[in-house]
Motif scaffolding. Structure first.
Motif, mmCIF file in Angstrom:
data_model
loop_
_atom_site.group_PDB
_atom_site.id
_atom_site.type_symbol
_atom_site.label_atom_id
_atom_site.label_comp_id
_atom_site.label_asym_id
_atom_site.label_seq_id
_atom_site.Cartn_x
_atom_site.Cartn_y
_atom_site.Cartn_z
ATOM 1 N N HIS A 83 -11.976 1.157 -0.555
ATOM 2 C CA HIS A 83 -10.803 1.448 0.268
ATOM 3 C C HIS A 83 -10.455 0.180 1.036
ATOM 4 C CE1 HIS A 83 -8.397 4.053 3.102
ATOM 5 N NE2 HIS A 83 -8.676 3.061 3.923
ATOM 6 N N LEU A 84 -9.236 -0.303 0.858
ATOM 7 C CA LEU A 84 -8.805 -1.526 1.521
ATOM 8 C C LEU A 84 -8.091 -1.181 2.825
ATOM 9 C CD1 LEU A 84 -7.418 -3.509 -1.561
ATOM 10 C CD2 LEU A 84 -9.771 -3.407 -0.674
ATOM 11 N N SER A 85 -8.592 -1.707 3.933
ATOM 12 C CA SER A 85 -7.977 -1.456 5.233
ATOM 13 C C SER A 85 -6.719 -2.301 5.380
ATOM 14 C CB SER A 85 -8.962 -1.793 6.356
ATOM 15 O OG SER A 85 -9.159 -3.204 6.419
ATOM 16 N N THR A 86 -5.942 -2.034 6.423
ATOM 17 C CA THR A 86 -4.729 -2.816 6.654
ATOM 18 C C THR A 86 -5.061 -4.261 6.998
ATOM 19 O OG1 THR A 86 -4.706 -2.049 8.954
ATOM 20 C CG2 THR A 86 -3.313 -0.854 7.377
ATOM 21 N N GLY A 87 -6.289 -4.516 7.447
ATOM 22 C CA GLY A 87 -6.685 -5.880 7.789
ATOM 23 C C GLY A 87 -7.301 -6.660 6.640
ATOM 24 N N PHE A 88 -7.435 -6.034 5.475
ATOM 25 C CA PHE A 88 -8.063 -6.707 4.337
ATOM 26 C C PHE A 88 -7.156 -7.826 3.840
ATOM 27 C CE2 PHE A 88 -8.826 -7.174 -0.255
ATOM 28 C CZ PHE A 88 -10.196 -7.409 -0.260
ATOM 29 N N ALA A 89 -7.698 -9.041 3.766
ATOM 30 C CA ALA A 89 -6.881 -10.189 3.361
ATOM 31 C C ALA A 89 -7.590 -11.092 2.355
ATOM 32 C CB ALA A 89 -6.481 -11.006 4.587
ATOM 33 N N ALA A 90 -8.756 -10.639 1.848
ATOM 34 C CA ALA A 90 -9.534 -11.489 0.957
ATOM 35 C C ALA A 90 -8.828 -11.730 -0.367
ATOM 36 C CB ALA A 90 -10.915 -10.882 0.726
ATOM 37 N N VAL A 93 -4.074 -6.482 -3.535
ATOM 38 C CA VAL A 93 -4.414 -5.190 -4.136
ATOM 39 C C VAL A 93 -4.478 -5.330 -5.651
ATOM 40 C CG1 VAL A 93 -3.626 -2.816 -4.484
ATOM 41 C CG2 VAL A 93 -3.401 -3.891 -2.228
ATOM 42 N N ARG A 94 -3.535 -6.060 -6.218
ATOM 43 C CA ARG A 94 -3.508 -6.240 -7.670
ATOM 44 C C ARG A 94 -4.781 -6.943 -8.159
ATOM 45 N NH1 ARG A 94 0.848 -5.944 -11.046
ATOM 46 N NH2 ARG A 94 2.251 -5.908 -9.248
ATOM 47 N N ASP A 95 -5.231 -7.968 -7.429
ATOM 48 C CA ASP A 95 -6.437 -8.689 -7.831
ATOM 49 C C ASP A 95 -7.682 -7.813 -7.706
ATOM 50 O OD1 ASP A 95 -5.034 -10.944 -8.506
ATOM 51 O OD2 ASP A 95 -5.401 -11.988 -6.607
ATOM 52 N N VAL A 96 -7.727 -6.996 -6.657
ATOM 53 C CA VAL A 96 -8.861 -6.077 -6.506
ATOM 54 C C VAL A 96 -8.881 -5.088 -7.663
ATOM 55 C CG1 VAL A 96 -9.868 -4.235 -5.097
ATOM 56 C CG2 VAL A 96 -9.021 -6.321 -4.002
ATOM 57 N N ARG A 97 -7.713 -4.575 -8.020
ATOM 58 C CA ARG A 97 -7.645 -3.640 -9.147
ATOM 59 C C ARG A 97 -8.182 -4.291 -10.421
ATOM 60 N NH1 ARG A 97 -7.320 1.605 -9.445
ATOM 61 N NH2 ARG A 97 -9.357 0.989 -10.195
ATOM 62 N N LYS A 98 -7.827 -5.560 -10.648
ATOM 63 C CA LYS A 98 -8.325 -6.264 -11.825
ATOM 64 C C LYS A 98 -9.837 -6.453 -11.759
ATOM 65 C CE LYS A 98 -4.095 -8.894 -12.818
ATOM 66 N NZ LYS A 98 -3.463 -10.241 -12.796
ATOM 67 N N GLN A 105 -12.471 4.040 -8.012
ATOM 68 C CA GLN A 105 -11.225 4.444 -7.365
ATOM 69 C C GLN A 105 -10.801 3.361 -6.376
ATOM 70 O OE1 GLN A 105 -9.361 7.652 -7.665
ATOM 71 N NE2 GLN A 105 -10.449 7.378 -9.600
ATOM 72 N N LEU A 106 -9.509 3.193 -6.200
ATOM 73 C CA LEU A 106 -8.992 2.192 -5.268
ATOM 74 C C LEU A 106 -7.999 2.846 -4.322
ATOM 75 C CD1 LEU A 106 -8.563 -0.688 -4.236
ATOM 76 C CD2 LEU A 106 -6.908 -1.035 -6.096
ATOM 77 N N GLY A 107 -8.345 2.833 -3.041
ATOM 78 C CA GLY A 107 -7.447 3.342 -2.011
ATOM 79 C C GLY A 107 -6.952 2.206 -1.139
ATOM 80 N N VAL A 108 -5.745 2.331 -0.623
ATOM 81 C CA VAL A 108 -5.137 1.273 0.174
ATOM 82 C C VAL A 108 -4.517 1.872 1.435
ATOM 83 C CG1 VAL A 108 -3.422 -0.575 0.229
ATOM 84 C CG2 VAL A 108 -4.658 -0.084 -1.894
ATOM 85 N N ALA A 109 -4.931 1.378 2.591
ATOM 86 C CA ALA A 109 -4.334 1.777 3.861
ATOM 87 C C ALA A 109 -3.005 1.048 4.025
ATOM 88 C CB ALA A 109 -5.268 1.454 5.018
ATOM 89 N N ASP A 123 0.804 -1.807 -7.519
ATOM 90 C CA ASP A 123 -0.276 -2.770 -7.766
ATOM 91 C C ASP A 123 -1.574 -2.120 -8.227
ATOM 92 O OD1 ASP A 123 1.395 -4.839 -7.128
ATOM 93 O OD2 ASP A 123 0.655 -5.107 -5.085
ATOM 94 N N GLY A 124 -1.578 -0.794 -8.391
ATOM 95 C CA GLY A 124 -2.734 -0.151 -8.995
ATOM 96 C C GLY A 124 -3.564 0.739 -8.104
ATOM 97 N N ALA A 125 -3.095 1.052 -6.899
ATOM 98 C CA ALA A 125 -3.857 1.950 -6.026
ATOM 99 C C ALA A 125 -3.929 3.348 -6.626
ATOM 100 C CB ALA A 125 -3.215 2.005 -4.639
ATOM 101 N N ASP A 126 -5.048 4.017 -6.400
ATOM 102 C CA ASP A 126 -5.200 5.411 -6.823
ATOM 103 C C ASP A 126 -4.762 6.376 -5.732
ATOM 104 O OD1 ASP A 126 -6.442 5.132 -9.486
ATOM 105 O OD2 ASP A 126 -8.051 4.157 -8.363
ATOM 106 N N TYR A 127 -4.718 5.905 -4.498
ATOM 107 C CA TYR A 127 -4.155 6.681 -3.401
ATOM 108 C C TYR A 127 -3.740 5.720 -2.298
ATOM 109 C CZ TYR A 127 -8.560 6.146 -0.763
ATOM 110 O OH TYR A 127 -9.647 5.629 -0.089
ATOM 111 N N VAL A 128 -2.868 6.188 -1.419
ATOM 112 C CA VAL A 128 -2.500 5.427 -0.227
ATOM 113 C C VAL A 128 -2.915 6.221 0.999
ATOM 114 C CG1 VAL A 128 -0.621 4.117 -1.282
ATOM 115 C CG2 VAL A 128 -0.144 6.372 -0.281
ATOM 116 N N CYS A 129 -3.199 5.491 2.064
ATOM 117 C CA CYS A 129 -3.643 6.124 3.305
ATOM 118 C C CYS A 129 -2.662 5.777 4.418
ATOM 119 C CB CYS A 129 -5.053 5.658 3.659
ATOM 120 S SG CYS A 129 -5.721 6.438 5.154
#
Length: 201
Positions: A83-90, A93-98, A105-109, A123-129
């Motif tokens: 689950h990627l928080s709103t502060g995730f900047a590493a 989303v597309r690169d994480v999905r790859k 599963q990939l969730g994105v806040a 970009d490939g999220a399975d859900y949004v938060c």
């Protein structure tokens, strides 16, 4: 209106072992569909140890274990998703999905942004938060829903991608359920008083 499932999130943990009694009590009080594990920064070996202490308690109950902001570690330790928080900047989303492929599963806040939610889906999220984060004082497009409940209602009517919504207080739950949220994520105060939160069972 469809039923909503419970999605619990831990506080940001410095010591996962110390949290175990609260975890056991919370899971027993209200069994969720998923648990978001949030860990404070630490050496990777310590993070792995903390995950391994919590993992059996969660996955043995068929509860999905999601790890916040650490895709590579989620893969390495056998978590069910990231689950990627709103502060995730590493990375994007597309690169994480790859990087995780279809294995996790990939969730994105996305805060209270419909545009961010739509981009995450593309970009490939399975859900949004969704949450109220960033809603106050933010510039809003003319066609943006005027509040978080309205945004969740619009999303669930128009989009197929599942929506999680962060409920700050127990009194917020009913409105989000009525809006059609797929998952309700109680605030971290849940763990102190799980009995105060309405059951979604």
């Amino acid at each position: 209106m469809t039923a909503s499932d419970l999605y619990l999130a831990t506080p940001i943990l410095q010591d996962g072992e110390a949290f175990l009694p609260d975890l056991v009590r919370g899971l027993a009080a209200q069994p969720p569909a998923a648990l978001l594990l949030r860990l404070a920064d630490a050496p990777e070996s310590r993070l792995i140890t903390q995950i391994q202490k919590i993992q059996p308690l969660v996955q043995a109950q068929d509860i999905a274990l999601m790890l916040e902001d650490r895709p590579a570690l989620a893969l390495k330790t056998g978590c069910d998703g990231v689950h990627l928080s709103t502060g995730f900047a590493a990375s994007s989303v597309r690169d994480v999905r790859k990087s995780i492929g279809d294995a996790l599963q990939l969730g994105v806040a996305v805060g209270a942004s419909r545009d961010a939610a739509m981009r995450a889906g593309e970009d490939g999220a399975d859900y949004v938060c969704f949450s109220a984060e960033g809603a106050e004082g933010a510039a809003q497009d003319e066609d943006e829903p005027e509040d978080l409940t309205a945004l969740v209602r619009w999303w669930c009517l128009m989009m197929e991608l599942p929506a999680v919504v962060l409920a700050p207080e127990p009194t917020d739950v009913a409105g989000f359920v009525q809006a059609g949220a797929d998952f309700i994520m109680p605030a971290a105060t849940f763990w102190a008083h799980p009995q105060d939160w309405p059951s979604l069972a």
